[in-house]
Write an enzyme that holds these catalytic residues in place. Sequence first.
Site, PDB file in Angstrom:
ATOM      1  N   CYS A  87      -7.755 -33.307  18.066  1.00  0.00           N
ATOM      2  CA  CYS A  87      -7.942 -33.226  16.433  1.00  0.00           C
ATOM      3  C   CYS A  87      -8.397 -34.233  15.899  1.00  0.00           C
ATOM      4  O   CYS A  87      -9.184 -34.045  14.743  1.00  0.00           O
ATOM      5  CB  CYS A  87      -6.340 -33.576  15.835  1.00  0.00           C
ATOM      6  SG  CYS A  87      -5.441 -35.216  16.667  1.00  0.00           S
ATOM      7  N   HIS A 124      -1.772 -37.240  14.785  1.00  0.00           N
ATOM      8  CA  HIS A 124      -2.536 -35.974  14.392  1.00  0.00           C
ATOM      9  C   HIS A 124      -3.510 -36.266  13.037  1.00  0.00           C
ATOM     10  O   HIS A 124      -2.886 -36.671  12.260  1.00  0.00           O
ATOM     11  CB  HIS A 124      -1.756 -34.787  14.228  1.00  0.00           C
ATOM     12  CG  HIS A 124      -2.383 -33.544  13.790  1.00  0.00           C
ATOM     13  ND1 HIS A 124      -3.491 -32.858  14.606  1.00  0.00           N
ATOM     14  CD2 HIS A 124      -2.278 -32.666  12.914  1.00  0.00           C
ATOM     15  CE1 HIS A 124      -3.814 -31.828  13.975  1.00  0.00           C
ATOM     16  NE2 HIS A 124      -3.144 -31.652  12.873  1.00  0.00           N
ATOM     17  N   ASP A 144      -6.707 -28.478   8.187  1.00  0.00           N
ATOM     18  CA  ASP A 144      -6.089 -28.842   9.695  1.00  0.00           C
ATOM     19  C   ASP A 144      -6.925 -28.059  10.663  1.00  0.00           C
ATOM     20  O   ASP A 144      -6.323 -27.053  11.120  1.00  0.00           O
ATOM     21  CB  ASP A 144      -4.552 -28.581   9.648  1.00  0.00           C
ATOM     22  CG  ASP A 144      -3.759 -28.950  10.893  1.00  0.00           C
ATOM     23  OD1 ASP A 144      -4.673 -29.799  11.636  1.00  0.00           O
ATOM     24  OD2 ASP A 144      -2.587 -28.767  10.966  1.00  0.00           O
TER      25      ASP A 144
END
Length: 311
Positions: A87, A124, A144
């Site tokens: 991420c 994250h 995302d």
Amino acid sequence: MTDAESTGEPGPDRGWDGAELDLEAYLARIGHAGDRSPTEATLRALHRAHVLGVPFENLEIVLGRPVPLDLPALQDKIVRRARGGYCFEHARLFAAALERLGFGVGGLTSRVGMGSGRVRPATHAVLRVETAETAETGRVWICDVGFGGSPLEPLELADGARTSGDGWEFRLERTATPLGATAEAEEWTLHERRGAGEDWSDLHAFTLNPQYAIDWAVGNHYVSTHPRSPFVRRPIVQRTGPDVRQALYGATWVTTARADGSRLTRELKPREVPEVLGDVFGIGLDAADAEALAGAVERLPADGPVGVPAG
């Protein structure tokens, strides 16, 4: 007041180094040949292209190497060598590209829950993005791109907002989390619908507290080195396609169908793992790394659980 504060531009430690990005190479890497203006339509196209084009993977950690987040290192790995990342790497590179194209970009961190009900560390990385239309419409977007099973499109930062790119369905929910006996903080949770029913599962939850590259560097260090991090134990690789989502956990290869959420699981031999990485996930390793990775998989406990990725 500094020049950055007076113009509304990010200061030297608050931006994403978009000016250093080889934009042409990045856009070629994700396969985007369309409009580049900082609009909602362009944001959707870029988000989709990045998620479909760049796999999620933690192989550098398994191979005993650090995970740098500086832009030259990310361009070399993800753009030039056509590798993936997890991420922090995805979000850092995508933030630089959006900044270069004129979007307003802010960083956030989120706590991965995956339906556990537990409070996990905020490890994250996601992005809060403003487009050319934001000043008029007030619409702000959550991008995302580095979750592994990421949404194909950004979600509007609005309670109940949904996206269902190619049938992968996600929604945002705004809640209040206690800060003490009398205070509360706003929290946003991303949910995914599993299968054809209304079975929604929470994935991760974030606040709107801004995060900068230095904050992500701290989280990145924890995720890539802490003995309890799932990323230091075994390979975790994921790639989302229009119809199926492929995942590799150690030597366990899982294929999930979009239409009904059905899963097909296959146990690989350690020496098969590098081949599957190339054929299924588009990750090519040189002979030395392929041999080292197969050896790392061979040393994994035979009964090790499939844990929850943290970023």
